[in-house]
Design an enzyme around this catalytic site. Structure first.
Site, PDB file in Angstrom:
ATOM      1  CE  LYS A   1      15.300 -17.160  -7.778  1.00 31.38           C
ATOM      2  NZ  LYS A   1      14.011 -17.328  -7.233  1.00 31.38           N
TER       3      LYS A   1
ATOM      4  CD  GLU B   1      14.222 -16.476 -12.210  1.00 28.77           C
ATOM      5  OE1 GLU B   1      14.577 -16.892 -11.089  1.00 28.77           O
ATOM      6  OE2 GLU B   1      13.077 -16.064 -12.450  1.00 28.77           O
TER       7      GLU B   1
ATOM      8  CB  CYS C   1      -0.872   0.027   1.239  1.00 26.17           C
ATOM      9  SG  CYS C   1      -1.890  -1.421   1.437  1.00 26.17           S
TER      10      CYS C   1
ATOM     11  CE  LYS D   1       7.309 -11.390  -9.310  1.00 24.85           C
ATOM     12  NZ  LYS D   1       8.414 -12.179  -8.716  1.00 24.85           N
TER      13      LYS D   1
ATOM     14  CG  HIS E   1      24.671 -43.011  -8.424  1.00 22.76           C
ATOM     15  ND1 HIS E   1      24.980 -44.352  -8.317  1.00 22.76           N
ATOM     16  CD2 HIS E   1      24.584 -42.550  -7.150  1.00 22.76           C
ATOM     17  CE1 HIS E   1      25.051 -44.696  -7.044  1.00 22.76           C
ATOM     18  NE2 HIS E   1      24.822 -43.610  -6.313  1.00 22.76           N
TER      19      HIS E   1
ATOM     20  CD  GLU F   1      14.422 -20.692  -5.421  1.00 20.10           C
ATOM     21  OE1 GLU F   1      13.873 -21.469  -6.216  1.00 20.10           O
ATOM     22  OE2 GLU F   1      14.331 -19.448  -5.537  1.00 20.10           O
TER      23      GLU F   1
ATOM     24  NE  ARG G   1       4.435   1.605  -1.401  1.00 25.63           N
ATOM     25  CZ  ARG G   1       5.174   1.653  -0.299  1.00 25.63           C
ATOM     26  NH1 ARG G   1       6.351   2.224  -0.315  1.00 25.63           N
ATOM     27  NH2 ARG G   1       4.750   1.122   0.822  1.00 25.63           N
TER      28      ARG G   1
HETATM   29  O1  M6R Z   1       3.494 -16.687  -9.189  1.00 23.33           O
HETATM   30  P1  M6R Z   1       3.981 -18.071  -8.945  1.00 23.33           P
HETATM   31  O2  M6R Z   1       4.594 -18.225  -7.571  1.00 23.33           O
HETATM   32  O3  M6R Z   1       2.951 -19.121  -9.188  1.00 23.33           O
HETATM   33  O4  M6R Z   1       5.142 -18.290  -9.997  1.00 23.33           O
HETATM   34  C1  M6R Z   1       5.762 -19.533 -10.122  1.00 23.33           C
HETATM   35  C2  M6R Z   1       7.019 -19.420 -10.945  1.00 23.33           C
HETATM   36  O5  M6R Z   1       6.724 -18.956 -12.234  1.00 23.33           O
HETATM   37  C3  M6R Z   1       8.045 -18.487 -10.295  1.00 23.33           C
HETATM   38  O6  M6R Z   1       8.344 -18.889  -8.991  1.00 23.33           O
HETATM   39  C4  M6R Z   1       9.361 -18.463 -11.111  1.00 23.33           C
HETATM   40  O7  M6R Z   1       9.960 -19.709 -11.034  1.00 23.33           O
HETATM   41  C5  M6R Z   1      10.278 -17.354 -10.584  1.00 23.33           C
HETATM   42  N1  M6R Z   1      10.556 -16.410 -11.612  1.00 23.33           N
HETATM   43  C6  M6R Z   1      11.566 -17.841 -10.058  1.00 23.33           C
HETATM   44  O8  M6R Z   1      12.347 -16.822  -9.542  1.00 23.33           O
END
Ligand code: M6R
Length: 611
Positions: free
Chosen positions: A488, A491, A2, A606, A507, A484, A27
């Protein structure tokens, strides 16, 4: 998140309030509104949707002429879905407020006030604060005093700006655990939640401290402490451009969002802890009796949210001994999943709009499963369609790479696991309370400590930035972290990465290890430490450069690694929190060193609303 703007001065307030709200749009918000004092009445115009809708509504209203004082708000829903009625400002014909934060005791305040004749028209926590202030003001006739008295009763976090019909040229404000700033210019005075809101008019500002009250008027600002004694404040100058100010001075939204994690965890956990320290689910279908009867859990999500699910699986199985599967949404939705009575399907999504997760949710519902969503965006499709929702109150995440959303998804899953384990008789009440306490109070501190290690993370990124391939290895929870970390890093750095269970490398994958290939080894579990270190030796003897992340207090033999990261220590089960922050910082610095667009990595969106 907000946004708040308040103005008092010689200019027409409405365009200034709208300008302020426009500057806070970044925001994220789902509704907007303003309140001004006009002809001895508080006038409110508010609406669901974007500022264009508010501007249109203002044009259509009989709101004519110029007003010189008012408050405005962009709302990002927390309590109550985005709607006209739930939009801010809230209040009465006498007092009106806008609010950022969460009033944790709003339900008890609401019933108390209804008992005294108050009439509520929204589902928000804010309205309870507004009507409380109104109630106190009617008794004392003093706006500052009514705010001080209200702050004694409000539990939670808040930044509040208020107008009182009887004091037409003034805006009042107070805060606790949520930022609020007063700004001064030749054209009048401002109150705002964030610097961009007033930057077009002035860069001179004063930060309101915890528990202080500010009163702005055409002539400047006054400040009071909790005893109503005047307080002298120092004026600062913002040297930021608008773009810098939007990022709170951080170079990127991703970095800002990583730094917001301690607060985001408290916001997600705090409102769900009972007065005696137990985690609360707040959903009838997840009563202790129902939880005790659960037979199996399926967690379904995509990307980072799915990785949070993997951590959740480990924690649920460890604490509650309940079999838990984690499935990728796009697989689950097309595989005719086997669901039995007594199964719970948990879907996790930051945006609440991910097409595959929505599809998986619909399938689970069509098969008669009870569905629980862990979602960050209130009123999103997944939140609306799931049978029950646990909202994570992280505020909007703007960077494409998910960071704070992951951390709060984990927090919600830990709370769920603790309550489930208690309901199933696997944890005593004392154990459940101790764990909840650690989650609420110790984890934010551990994350702060991890944030302080940013320089070390930047050093590691710089050293290995020219690598073509990078590996992450670990066991148990550390393996979930590796998955993860690898996502990251690839990405946003565009470097090829793989995550492997440490014992699995030999393996097949170990054939990829050659001189100088960086291998990040995570070893935060005492029980698995030796096993992981043996696997480290296997790759090191084949030429890998080792970056070892161990829990503070573990001995890291300098012979075994090239770099070592000591992760701030919390109980072993909670180590994913500080670990993930370090790995996020490392990914961030890799991307920075490569000169990539950190917040908008190539080929990615996003919110993935296509399957
Ligand atoms: O909005 P969501 O959490 O459902 O999105 C899932 C994935 O698309 C999201 O976590 C994506 O893997 C991210 N960009 C990773 O950083």
């Amino acid at each position: 998140m907000c946004g708040i703007i308040g103005y008092s001065g010689g200019e027409n307030a409405l365009p200034i309030l709208l300008d302020g709200l426009k500057a806070l749009e970044y925001r994220g918000y789902d509704s907007a509104g303003v309140a001004v004092i006009c002809k001895n009445a508080v006038r409110v115009v508010k609406t669901r949707g974007k500022l264009e809708s508010l501007t249109q509504k203002l044009k259509e209203s009989d709101f004519k002429g110029s007003v010189h004082c008012g408050i405005g708000h962009t709302r990002w829903a927390t309590h109550g879905e985005p709607s006209d009625l739930n939009s801010h400002p809230h209040g009465t014909g006498c007092v009106c407020i806008v609010h950022n934060g969460i009033i944790e005791n709003y339900a008890s305040l609401k019933s108390e006030l209804i008992g005294r004749g108050a009439v509520f028209s929204s589902d928000t926590d804010t309205e309870a604060a507004a009507l409380l202030i109104d109630d106190l003001y009617r008794k004392c006739g003093d706006p500052v005093l009514s705010l001080i008295k209200a702050s004694d009763r409000l539990v939670g976090s808040y930044a509040i700006a208020a107008v009182f019909r009887d004091f037409p040229g003034k805006v009042y404000a107070m805060r606790r655990d949520s930022p609020l700033i007063v700004a001064l210019s030749d054209k009048g005075s401002f109150i705002a939640s964030d610097i961009p809101a007033f930057l077009k008019y002035t860069n001179r500002y004063i930060r309101l401290d915890e528990g202080e009250i500010a009163v702005i008027s055409e002539n400047g600002a006054e400040f009071f402490d909790r005893e109503k004694a005047p307080v002298k404040k120092r004026c600062e100058t913002a040297a930021w451009t608008l773009e810098e100010a939007e990022k709170g001075g951080y170079a990127h939204f991703m970095l800002k969002e990583i730094h917001e994690e301690p607060y985001a965890v408290s916001q997600t956990v705090g409102p769900r802890v009972s007065d005696d320290g137990m985690p609360l689910m707040g959903i009838d279908e997840l009563s202790d009796e129902k939880l005790a009867g659960l037979q199996r859990i399926h967690i379904v999500a995509c990307g980072t949210a799915m990785h949070a699910g993997l951590v959740g699986k480990n924690v649920i199985e460890k604490l509650a001994a309940l079999p838990t599967d984690v499935e990728i949404s796009s697989e689950f939705r097309y595989k005719d999943p086997i669901l039995f009575e007594g199964d719970l399907v948990i879907v996790i999504s930051q945006s609440g709009e991910t097409a595959d997760t929505l599809g998986a949710l619909r399938l689970a519902k069509s098969k008669g499963a009870y569905t629980l969503a862990i979602v960050n965006v209130i009123g999103s499709s997944i939140a609306r369609e799931a049978d029950g929702v646990i909202y994570t109150y992280a505020g909007p995440e703007i960077a494409v790479a998910s960071t704070k959303a992951y951390t709060v998804q984990m927090s919600a899953l830990y709370m769920f696991a603790i309550r489930l384990a208690y309901a199933k008789g696997k944890l005593s009440q004392k154990e459940a309370k101790d764990m909840t306490h650690e989650l609420l109070y110790e984890i934010p501190k551990a994350i702060e400590k991890a944030l302080a290690l940013e320089e070390k993370c930047a050093h590691i990124a710089k050293k290995y930035v020219n690598s073509k391939d990078i590996f992450f290895i670990g066991r148990g929870l550390d393996y979930a972290m590796c998955l993860e970390a690898s996502l990251k890093l690839k990405e946003i750095s565009y470097i090829h990465c793989e995550a492997y269970a440490a014992g699995e490398m030999k393996h097949g994958t170990i054939s990829l290890i050659e001189d100088g290939v960086p291998v990040f080894a995570l070893a935060t579990s005492e029980r698995l430490l030796k096993k992981t270190l043996n696997n480290v030796l296997e790759v090191r003897s084949r030429g890998a450069s080792i970056i070892l992340a161990v829990r503070e207090g573990f001995e890291a033999d300098g012979e075994i690694c090239d770099d070592v990261l000591y992760v701030p220590a919390v109980s072993e089960l909670f180590m994913p929190f500080p670990v993930s922050v370090l790995l996020q910082l490392i990914a961030y610095h890799f991307s920075l060193c490569k000169g990539n667009d950190v917040d908008k990595p190539r080929n990615l969106a996003k919110s993935v609303t296509v399957e």
